[in-house]
Design an enzyme around this catalytic site. Structure first.
Site, PDB file in Angstrom:
ATOM      1  N   SER A   1      49.451  75.921 156.014  1.00  0.00           N
ATOM      2  CA  SER A   1      50.671  76.156 156.792  1.00  0.00           C
ATOM      3  C   SER A   1      51.872  76.180 155.865  1.00  0.00           C
ATOM      4  CB  SER A   1      50.867  75.071 157.870  1.00  0.00           C
ATOM      5  OG  SER A   1      51.074  73.806 157.256  1.00  0.00           O
TER       6      SER A   1
ATOM      7  N   TYR B   1      59.539  59.043 151.744  1.00  0.00           N
ATOM      8  CA  TYR B   1      59.371  60.410 151.258  1.00  0.00           C
ATOM      9  C   TYR B   1      60.182  60.622 149.981  1.00  0.00           C
ATOM     10  CZ  TYR B   1      59.274  65.557 151.470  1.00  0.00           C
ATOM     11  OH  TYR B   1      59.100  66.892 151.187  1.00  0.00           O
TER      12      TYR B   1
END
Length: 339
Positions: A60, A203
């Site tokens: 994706s 992150y």
């Protein structure tokens, strides 16, 4: 011509040149070195043909689009991610729209966080194609949760997947490239590897770690000039990265707002990535304005950047709590799009 007039003309010329560069920067969607390479550098269509390219996170987003564009360049592709059915879908579309045959694409599903699978996967690629010219470290996940509300499992997953998984796969491929004395290691980082923002502490940590690792690795490979280490830092790009981000309890984030018009088109981001690979650039930043300017601020004026980020961060948290894309409404006046 008098000396005074000549000085005035020179000063006017300098001001005009500065104004032109400023206008170019305001319209830029990548750092100036990258855009110069796009204008005057080597073309991906010339440089990347006949190469074996291994793309992780190919099911994706950026990885998927990268597979499509590479399939038109005459490369051999290795597509990896966890979801084999999605990889097969990407392969079918590559065969329909690209210049490849079935034998040119290897679907190799595995979990990037499962370090024990990396050596086996690397051997499978070498057995199939005999070499690995380019490794594109694109696999990973994002985060959308406040630190105080996040479990330690979130931070553990960010490091194990985004950082340790990428490092492990690189270490498996690296001996092969050292033996051949050539290869390209391309890591798709993030603007969060340059700057920092709320809702993404884990992150950010994983992406900053990647920047440090690959910059350090590049210095260790100085005696192997044929091995190029490239760090690519995209800003907001149209993809499912937010939809697939982890929230405070480790579940998948789902946002009701699907408008991504403020983000760069994935096709444009990937085209600039290919230019980076063709020209062996060491670090590139890819984003529309005003996100690109934020990267420059964090790099060169961090005090001002932190002040501005604190102001914008409040809106980011507010958007998230409303179920919107966290970055959806910073700068509605900036709607530059690239096909």
């Amino acid at each position: 011509m008098s000396g005074d007039l000549l000085l005035w003309l020179l000063a006017l010329g300098a001001l005009l040149a500065l104004a032109v560069q400023l206008l170019r920067f305001l319209r830029a969607d990548g750092d100036l070195t990258l855009l110069w390479a796009e204008w005057q550098g080597r073309r991906p269509e010339w440089e990347l043909t006949d190469m074996v390219v291994w793309v992780t996170g190919a099911s994706s987003g950026i990885g998927e689009e990268l597979a499509y564009q590479l399939s038109k360049l005459g490369v051999s592709l290795v597509l990896s991610a966890r979801r084999e059915n999605e990889l097969e879908r990407v392969k079918r579309r590559c065969l329909e729209n690209g210049n490849l045959k079935g034998k040119d694409i290897l679907v190799l599903p595995f979990d990037l966080a499962d370090i024990s699978s990396h050596e086996v996967a690397t051997k499978a690629v070498l057995q199939e194609f005999g070499k690995i010219d380019i490794l594109v470290n694109n696999g990973g996940r994002s985060q959308r949760s406040l630190c105080v509300e996040s479990s330690m499992d979130i931070y553990k997953e960010m490091i194990e997947l985004n950082y340790l998984g990428t490092v492990s796969l690189t270490k498996c491929v690296l001996p092969h490239m050292i033996e051949r004395k050539q290869g390209k290691i391309v890591t798709v980082n993030s603007f969060m590897g340059i700057l920092a923002a709320p809702l993404s502490t884990g992150y950010c940590a994983s992406k900053h770690a990647l920047r440090g690792f690959f910059n350090g690795l590049r210095t260790e490979l100085a005696t192997y000039p044929g091995i190029v280490v490239s760090n690519i830092f995209p800003g907001p790009v149209q993809s499912n990265i937010v939809k697939n981000a982890l929230t405070n309890d480790g579940t998948q984030a789902v946002h009701s707002d699907v408008d991504q018009s403020h983000k760069m088109a994935t096709s444009r981001c990937v085209r600039l990535m290919l230019i980076c690979m063709a020209n062996d650039l060491k670090e590139v930043w890819i984003a529309d304005q005003p996100f690109l300017s934020l990267a420059y601020l964090w790099q060169y004026m961090p005090t001002w950047a932190m002040w501005l980020t604190n102001k914008l961060g409040k809106k980011r948290i507010e958007n998230f709590k409303k179920g919107l894309d966290a970055d959806s409404s910073y700068f509605k006046i900036w709607k530059t799009k690239h096909d």
